[in-house]
Design a protein around this motif. Sequence first.
Motif, short mmCIF file in Angstrom:
data_model
loop_
_atom_site.label_atom_id
_atom_site.label_comp_id
_atom_site.label_asym_id
_atom_site.label_seq_id
_atom_site.Cartn_x
_atom_site.Cartn_y
_atom_site.Cartn_z
N GLN A 1 -57.45 81.21 74.19
CA GLN A 1 -58.23 80.22 73.45
C GLN A 1 -57.39 79.54 72.37
O GLN A 1 -57.43 78.32 72.21
CB GLN A 1 -59.47 80.88 72.84
N GLU B 1 -54.94 77.13 74.08
CA GLU B 1 -55.66 75.95 74.58
C GLU B 1 -56.08 75.03 73.44
O GLU B 1 -55.91 73.81 73.52
CB GLU B 1 -56.90 76.37 75.37
N PHE C 1 -53.92 80.86 83.71
CA PHE C 1 -55.32 80.69 83.33
C PHE C 1 -55.57 79.27 82.83
O PHE C 1 -56.53 78.62 83.23
CB PHE C 1 -55.71 81.73 82.28
N ARG D 1 -57.83 76.29 84.69
CA ARG D 1 -58.95 75.63 84.00
C ARG D 1 -58.72 74.12 83.93
O ARG D 1 -59.66 73.34 84.08
CB ARG D 1 -59.14 76.20 82.59
N ARG D 2 -57.49 73.72 83.69
CA ARG D 2 -57.21 72.28 83.59
C ARG D 2 -57.39 71.59 84.94
O ARG D 2 -57.84 70.45 84.99
CB ARG D 2 -55.78 72.06 83.09
N LYS E 1 -59.52 72.36 87.25
CA LYS E 1 -60.94 72.32 87.59
C LYS E 1 -61.66 71.17 86.90
O LYS E 1 -62.71 70.75 87.35
CB LYS E 1 -61.61 73.65 87.23
N ARG E 2 -61.13 70.72 85.78
CA ARG E 2 -61.82 69.67 84.99
C ARG E 2 -61.51 68.30 85.49
O ARG E 2 -60.55 67.92 85.96
CB ARG E 2 -61.45 69.79 83.51
#
Length: 171
Positions: A12, A15, A163, A167-168, A170-171
């Motif tokens: 977190q 990011e 990770f 996540r990047r 998927k957006r």
Amino acid sequence: LIDREALGRAVQAVEQTGARGGHIYAIGNGGSAAIADHLCCDWTKGTDAQGHSPIASHSLSSNAALYSAIANDFGFAEVFSQQLDYFGKTGDLLLAISSSGNSDNIVRAASKAKSLGMTSIGLTGFSGGRLKDVADIAVHVPVDNYGIVEDAHQIIMHIIAQFITARRLKR
């Protein structure tokens, strides 16, 4: 073995620092310096995804001229904290890697980061040493073997990069 909650906080922090355009500074000695260099490649180029700003990461171990000039003029204990004085800003992130957690130059840099308003993540092994207590987020590998600790730190670095990349994408 590794605290999943601490690992999640580390992801977190990386990011969030990247999303707001902050810089990440990675430090380490010996094998940990090599991990810091590799980490910067994977956290910047490796997390590159369309629609996302790159994560700006820099290894403070890699500029031999600056590193050795600081060591010569201020002492080895200051090689990282002095660079943070030059480059670090509030909202930036320090990733400090020390198997023992007791390397004076690493611990001093973590303290300097705190005074500059930076967040610090400490990757440690053995008992965690002083870094485990100074870092804002301690990702501790409770093993008493340098090779295994360094391998675990390398894996942690890759997990964080993978990770974030997943996540990047998927957006």
